[in-house]
Design an enzyme around this catalytic site. Structure first.
Site, mmCIF file in Angstrom:
data_model
loop_
_atom_site.group_PDB
_atom_site.id
_atom_site.type_symbol
_atom_site.label_atom_id
_atom_site.label_comp_id
_atom_site.label_asym_id
_atom_site.label_seq_id
_atom_site.Cartn_x
_atom_site.Cartn_y
_atom_site.Cartn_z
ATOM 1 C CE1 TYR A 59 -20.169 -2.557 29.388
ATOM 2 C CE2 TYR A 59 -18.971 -1.935 27.412
ATOM 3 C CZ TYR A 59 -19.988 -2.624 28.025
ATOM 4 O OH TYR A 59 -20.832 -3.402 27.268
ATOM 5 N N PRO A 207 -19.328 -13.252 23.187
ATOM 6 C CG PRO A 207 -18.008 -12.191 21.568
ATOM 7 C CD PRO A 207 -18.847 -11.904 22.769
ATOM 8 C CG LEU A 213 -17.243 -20.554 24.006
ATOM 9 C CD1 LEU A 213 -18.340 -19.752 23.314
ATOM 10 C CD2 LEU A 213 -17.386 -22.038 23.668
ATOM 11 C CE LYS A 216 -7.846 -17.098 28.228
ATOM 12 N NZ LYS A 216 -7.618 -15.738 27.977
#
Ligand code: NAP
Length: 310
Positions: A59, A207, A213, A216
């Site tokens: 990252y 997740p 999920l 919005k």
């Protein structure tokens, strides 16, 4: 204080709602990464009882670890936190490669400790399998680091079921991290039985299916980051996924909760899963995801969600 759970056989105790930080300093993943916003969301998490932080060298090629290191140091709460990181990728002119040779892994863990400004990492994963190092040999090098006190638990990520079994030949793997969410449930058949039998904790990544999920987005949403190529967001599939999320939202509304809360609470009903690490872009999302802990799903709701995403 939130009830803490143990991650598999690792003895690490965490709040079941952790924080995934690939958007913290992850310039290579999110083009509009704002480092101050990243630090703010890690600070918010720590201030509100999240003690499980998931990062990786990948990252931002170490930048996420550096930013987390700064925030953790200034929080004065290092001892209360469970920091997970991941090593093995190297970046060359030909792109990313994985190197799990024992010498390389040990050298990279030392660098990770420096970036995180800490003497030990609670949970160190091998981020990906490589093509040449026997899995048990790679994990064996992490076991040596565990014996030296540089890491406290051993994880592997993105290993196939066979690779995981070979990696865990001596029983040293404490945690497995792999892709799993309501839109991709393959791991239930391929990995859950083995990890449950071995008391290896399964940490699902993506997740929230990278935000889909959370309920919005609608059919007009546009994505300019890696989601433009993610299978969950491809035309046709995306619209089908939105329709499932709409059904989920109805269940959530009936409980005064959001789709994200219900999704995260559902994962915590799985035997293989002790904790989740939803990512966030803002402190507000971190706080919102913590509300998951107030959501109790009935057996009927668990079944209904199962059926929607069968
Ligand atoms: P994710 O958890 O599925 O989705 C996170 C995204 O959902 C956020 O960035 C945010 O994006 C949205 N979101 C989060 N909370 C929300 C809320 N309460 N309401 C509305 N939207 C919300 O995806 P992820 O962050 O990529 O994955 C989780 C973690 O897994 C990562 O941070 C990383 O630590 C780890 N990971 C590991 C691997 C691996 O190879 N081991 C791979 C990927 C990820 P928007 O605001 O843009 O919608």
């Amino acid at each position: 204080m939130t009830k803490q759970v143990e991650l598999g056989k690792s003895w690490l105790k965490v709040n079941p709602i952790g924080l995934g930080t690939n958007a913290v300093g992850g310039h290579n993943l999110y083009p509009d990464t704002d480092e101050e916003a990243g630090k703010e969301l890690v600070r918010t998490a720590i201030d509100h009882g999240v003690n499980f932080l998931d990062t990786a060298y990948l990252y931002g090629q170490g930048r996420s670890e550096e930013l987390i290191g700064e925030v953790v140091k200034s929080s004065g709460k290092r001892a209360d936190l469970v920091i997970a990181s991941k090593v093995s990728p190297v970046f060359t002119d030909d792109g990313m490669k994985n190197n799990n040779s024992p010498d390389f892994l040990k050298q990279e863990v030392d660098k990770s400790l420096k970036r995180l400004q800490t003497d030990y990492v609670d949970l160190m994963y091998i981020h990906y399998p490589d093509e040449k190092t026997p899995e048990a040999e790679a994990v064996g090098s992490l076991k040596e680091l565990k014996d030296e006190g540089k890491i406290r638990a051993i994880g592997v990520s993105n290993f196939s079921p066979d690779q995981l079994k070979r990696a865990n030949q001596d029983g040293y793997v404490d945690v497995y991290q792999g892709e799993y969410n309501l839109l991709n449930r393959e791991a239930e058949n391929t990995l859950f039985p083995y990890v449950t039998e071995q008391n290896i904790s399964f940490i699902p990544f993506f997740p929230l299916a990278s935000g889909l999920l959370a309920g919005k987005y609608d059919k007009n949403a546009q994505f300019n980051d890696f989601r433009a190529n993610s299978p969950y967001f491809q035309k046709g599939v995306y619209e089908q996924n939105l329709a499932k999320v709409e059904q989920l939202r109805k269940i959530a509304n009936g409980k005064n909760a959001s789709a994200a809360h219900v999704v995260l609470a559902w994962y915590l009903t799985r035997d293989a899963i002790d904790a989740v690490i939803p990512g966030a872009k803002r402190g507000q999302q971190v706080l919102d995801n913590l509300n998951t802990l107030d959501v109790q799903l009935t057996a009927q709701e668990v079944q209904d969600i199962d059926r929607i995403f069968e």
